[in-house]
Design a protein around this motif. Structure first.
Motif, PDB file in Angstrom:
ATOM      1  N   ARG A   1       6.228  -1.836   6.030  1.00 31.07           N
ATOM      2  CA  ARG A   1       5.506  -2.426   4.901  1.00 31.07           C
ATOM      3  C   ARG A   1       5.686  -1.522   3.682  1.00 31.07           C
ATOM      4  O   ARG A   1       5.588  -0.294   3.791  1.00 31.07           O
ATOM      5  N   ILE A   2       5.938  -2.128   2.520  1.00 31.08           N
ATOM      6  CA  ILE A   2       6.084  -1.368   1.268  1.00 31.08           C
ATOM      7  C   ILE A   2       5.106  -1.929   0.240  1.00 31.08           C
ATOM      8  O   ILE A   2       5.028  -3.141   0.037  1.00 31.08           O
ATOM      9  N   SER A   3       4.389  -1.033  -0.405  1.00 31.26           N
ATOM     10  CA  SER A   3       3.465  -1.429  -1.472  1.00 31.26           C
ATOM     11  C   SER A   3       3.804  -0.646  -2.727  1.00 31.26           C
ATOM     12  O   SER A   3       3.892   0.583  -2.696  1.00 31.26           O
ATOM     13  N   CYS A   4       4.023  -1.360  -3.839  1.00 33.92           N
ATOM     14  CA  CYS A   4       4.352  -0.731  -5.129  1.00 33.92           C
ATOM     15  C   CYS A   4       3.260  -1.064  -6.140  1.00 33.92           C
ATOM     16  O   CYS A   4       3.011  -2.241  -6.423  1.00 33.92           O
ATOM     17  N   ALA A   5       2.623  -0.042  -6.677  1.00 33.54           N
ATOM     18  CA  ALA A   5       1.504  -0.273  -7.590  1.00 33.54           C
ATOM     19  C   ALA A   5       1.501   0.759  -8.711  1.00 33.54           C
ATOM     20  O   ALA A   5       2.203   1.775  -8.639  1.00 33.54           O
ATOM     21  N   TYR A   6       0.707   0.494  -9.738  1.00 37.37           N
ATOM     22  CA  TYR A   6       0.534   1.458 -10.818  1.00 37.37           C
ATOM     23  C   TYR A   6      -0.960   1.750 -11.000  1.00 37.37           C
ATOM     24  O   TYR A   6      -1.814   0.885 -10.807  1.00 37.37           O
ATOM     25  N   LEU A   7      -1.248   2.997 -11.334  1.00 37.05           N
ATOM     26  CA  LEU A   7      -2.622   3.455 -11.515  1.00 37.05           C
ATOM     27  C   LEU A   7      -2.754   4.110 -12.885  1.00 37.05           C
ATOM     28  O   LEU A   7      -1.797   4.691 -13.401  1.00 37.05           O
ATOM     29  N   PHE A   8      -3.964   4.027 -13.453  1.00 34.90           N
ATOM     30  CA  PHE A   8      -4.202   4.588 -14.774  1.00 34.90           C
ATOM     31  C   PHE A   8      -5.128   5.797 -14.730  1.00 34.90           C
ATOM     32  O   PHE A   8      -6.201   5.746 -14.121  1.00 34.90           O
ATOM     33  N   ARG A   9      -4.695   6.865 -15.383  1.00 33.63           N
ATOM     34  CA  ARG A   9      -5.566   8.012 -15.621  1.00 33.63           C
ATOM     35  C   ARG A   9      -6.298   7.749 -16.943  1.00 33.63           C
ATOM     36  O   ARG A   9      -5.672   7.640 -17.993  1.00 33.63           O
TER      37      ARG A   9
ATOM     38  N   GLN B   1      15.179 -12.789  -6.030  1.00 31.09           N
ATOM     39  CA  GLN B   1      15.374 -13.567  -4.809  1.00 31.09           C
ATOM     40  C   GLN B   1      16.676 -13.250  -4.057  1.00 31.09           C
ATOM     41  O   GLN B   1      16.655 -13.091  -2.832  1.00 31.09           O
ATOM     42  N   PRO B   2      17.843 -13.145  -4.732  1.00 36.32           N
ATOM     43  CA  PRO B   2      19.075 -12.837  -3.987  1.00 36.32           C
ATOM     44  C   PRO B   2      18.986 -11.507  -3.238  1.00 36.32           C
ATOM     45  O   PRO B   2      19.380 -11.424  -2.065  1.00 36.32           O
ATOM     46  N   LEU B   3      18.456 -10.473  -3.893  1.00 37.15           N
ATOM     47  CA  LEU B   3      18.309  -9.175  -3.244  1.00 37.15           C
ATOM     48  C   LEU B   3      17.256  -9.233  -2.146  1.00 37.15           C
ATOM     49  O   LEU B   3      17.399  -8.602  -1.088  1.00 37.15           O
ATOM     50  N   LYS B   4      16.226 -10.004  -2.387  1.00 37.95           N
ATOM     51  CA  LYS B   4      15.170 -10.192  -1.385  1.00 37.95           C
ATOM     52  C   LYS B   4      15.752 -10.774  -0.100  1.00 37.95           C
ATOM     53  O   LYS B   4      15.412 -10.333   1.007  1.00 37.95           O
ATOM     54  N   ASN B   5      16.642 -11.738  -0.250  1.00 38.81           N
ATOM     55  CA  ASN B   5      17.290 -12.338   0.915  1.00 38.81           C
ATOM     56  C   ASN B   5      18.217 -11.341   1.616  1.00 38.81           C
ATOM     57  O   ASN B   5      18.237 -11.248   2.847  1.00 38.81           O
TER      58      ASN B   5
ATOM     59  N   GLU C   1      16.401  -8.906   3.685  1.00 38.96           N
ATOM     60  CA  GLU C   1      15.545  -9.543   4.691  1.00 38.96           C
ATOM     61  C   GLU C   1      14.059  -9.268   4.423  1.00 38.96           C
ATOM     62  O   GLU C   1      13.278  -8.980   5.330  1.00 38.96           O
ATOM     63  N   ILE C   2      13.683  -9.368   3.154  1.00 39.92           N
ATOM     64  CA  ILE C   2      12.320  -9.060   2.733  1.00 39.92           C
ATOM     65  C   ILE C   2      11.421 -10.277   2.904  1.00 39.92           C
ATOM     66  O   ILE C   2      11.789 -11.403   2.552  1.00 39.92           O
ATOM     67  N   THR C   3      10.227 -10.034   3.441  1.00 39.30           N
ATOM     68  CA  THR C   3       9.204 -11.084   3.526  1.00 39.30           C
ATOM     69  C   THR C   3       7.953 -10.604   2.805  1.00 39.30           C
ATOM     70  O   THR C   3       7.704  -9.399   2.691  1.00 39.30           O
ATOM     71  N   ASP C   4       7.166 -11.541   2.316  1.00 41.40           N
ATOM     72  CA  ASP C   4       5.970 -11.201   1.549  1.00 41.40           C
ATOM     73  C   ASP C   4       4.792 -10.855   2.457  1.00 41.40           C
ATOM     74  O   ASP C   4       4.731 -11.261   3.620  1.00 41.40           O
ATOM     75  N   GLU C   5       3.851 -10.130   1.882  1.00 39.16           N
ATOM     76  CA  GLU C   5       2.590  -9.834   2.566  1.00 39.16           C
ATOM     77  C   GLU C   5       1.900 -11.145   2.935  1.00 39.16           C
ATOM     78  O   GLU C   5       1.920 -12.106   2.171  1.00 39.16           O
ATOM     79  N   LYS C   6       1.283 -11.187   4.100  1.00 37.18           N
ATOM     80  CA  LYS C   6       0.624 -12.416   4.557  1.00 37.18           C
ATOM     81  C   LYS C   6      -0.892 -12.331   4.497  1.00 37.18           C
ATOM     82  O   LYS C   6      -1.574 -13.351   4.604  1.00 37.18           O
ATOM     83  N   GLU C   7      -1.447 -11.132   4.327  1.00 40.97           N
ATOM     84  CA  GLU C   7      -2.898 -10.985   4.354  1.00 40.97           C
ATOM     85  C   GLU C   7      -3.498 -11.533   3.064  1.00 40.97           C
ATOM     86  O   GLU C   7      -3.302 -10.980   1.976  1.00 40.97           O
ATOM     87  N   VAL C   8      -4.242 -12.610   3.163  1.00 43.33           N
ATOM     88  CA  VAL C   8      -4.750 -13.343   2.006  1.00 43.33           C
ATOM     89  C   VAL C   8      -5.642 -12.472   1.123  1.00 43.33           C
ATOM     90  O   VAL C   8      -5.586 -12.539  -0.101  1.00 43.33           O
ATOM     91  N   ASN C   9      -6.467 -11.628   1.714  1.00 49.00           N
ATOM     92  CA  ASN C   9      -7.416 -10.834   0.937  1.00 49.00           C
ATOM     93  C   ASN C   9      -6.744  -9.817   0.028  1.00 49.00           C
ATOM     94  O   ASN C   9      -7.347  -9.348  -0.934  1.00 49.00           O
TER      95      ASN C   9
ATOM     96  N   LEU D   1       4.570  -7.031  -5.129  1.00 47.82           N
ATOM     97  CA  LEU D   1       5.474  -6.147  -4.406  1.00 47.82           C
ATOM     98  C   LEU D   1       4.701  -5.443  -3.289  1.00 47.82           C
ATOM     99  O   LEU D   1       4.589  -4.217  -3.221  1.00 47.82           O
ATOM    100  N   ARG D   2       4.155  -6.281  -2.420  1.00 45.57           N
ATOM    101  CA  ARG D   2       3.603  -5.864  -1.138  1.00 45.57           C
ATOM    102  C   ARG D   2       4.413  -6.640  -0.113  1.00 45.57           C
ATOM    103  O   ARG D   2       4.150  -7.817   0.131  1.00 45.57           O
ATOM    104  N   ILE D   3       5.399  -5.999   0.415  1.00 41.40           N
ATOM    105  CA  ILE D   3       6.414  -6.727   1.181  1.00 41.40           C
ATOM    106  C   ILE D   3       6.751  -6.000   2.485  1.00 41.40           C
ATOM    107  O   ILE D   3       6.298  -4.873   2.716  1.00 41.40           O
ATOM    108  N   TYR D   4       7.561  -6.672   3.310  1.00 40.28           N
ATOM    109  CA  TYR D   4       8.029  -6.084   4.564  1.00 40.28           C
ATOM    110  C   TYR D   4       9.549  -6.152   4.610  1.00 40.28           C
ATOM    111  O   TYR D   4      10.147  -7.160   4.229  1.00 40.28           O
TER     112      TYR D   4
END
Length: 213
Positions: free
Chosen positions: A26-34, A66-70, A73-81, A88-91
């Motif tokens: 699982r990969i998660s990409c995020a940004y945070l603010f100071r 999408q082409p690179l995603k394919n 073999e990237i799939t999206d996060e499934k957890e609804v919450n 960019l929360r993917i597998y």
């Protein structure tokens, strides 16, 4: 962290990913603010988790990904919450991690501006938002790539990437924001301790708050 430290950490991640080349990561990409006000750090109450955390959000990808995603073999996060459309929360498999990290660093096919999330979390009415957008200074501070670790919550190995930005919000807007009920101002010691006292009760501070120090 110096250049040598960053290279050493990246080599560790690459080695970890190759050892897991056919394992789903699982990969998660995020940004945070100071955001600092009177030598304290501004944190906001989480929507999904009962804790105080830095203002920030998850990067989103565009249709051109999408082409690179394919290919990867990237799939999206499934957890609804946790997941929203195009987050960019993917597998993907471990063998694709080095290529994915290089792609993310290239800034292609994904969101590179950070106005959306800080306006969603700190904005108010139109006049206030206009002032916030036009006068806030946004400065990139650093990028953090955590080593691959096992997530008890998601029950799989994961890697987290954070881009840290400093927001220089005009004093008028900053004073208004700091007085909101879902906002706290905390010191470095409280962030290191991962808790603060509010109304006589201990409140959790997210571990990610340490990244904005």
């Amino acid at each position: 962290m110096g250049t040598y430290g960053r290279i050493k950490k990246r080599v560790k991640i690459f080695t970890q990913s190759l050892l897991r080349k056919n394992k789903t990561i699982r990969i998660s990409c995020a940004y945070l603010f100071r955001i600092k006000f009177e030598n304290k750090y501004l944190l906001i109450k989480g929507n999904q988790i009962d804790q105080y955390q830095p203002v920030g959000g998850v990067n989103k990808y565009y249709e051109s990904f999408q082409p690179l995603k394919n290919t990867m073999e990237i799939t999206d996060e499934k957890e609804v919450n946790f997941y929203e459309d195009r987050d960019l929360r993917i597998y993907t498999k471990g063998k694709y991690i080095p290529g994915y990290l290089n792609w993310f660093a290239s800034k292609k096919n994904h969101e590179v501006t950070v106005h959306r999330e800080f306006l969603e979390e700190l904005g108010s009415f139109n006049e206030f938002n206009g002032e916030l957008l036009s006068k806030t200074r946004i400065e990139f501070i650093k990028q953090i790539e955590e080593p691959i670790t096992y997530s008890k919550h998601f029950k799989c190995d994961e890697i987290k990437i954070f881009e840290i930005f400093e927001l220089g919000i005009p004093m008028k807007q900053l004073e208004e924001i700091s007085n909101r009920k879902n906002i706290v101002l905390v010191g470095e010691e409280e962030i290191e301790r991962e808790c603060t006292n509010l109304d006589g009760k201990s409140r959790k501070i997210a571990v990610t708050a340490k990244y904005v120090l």
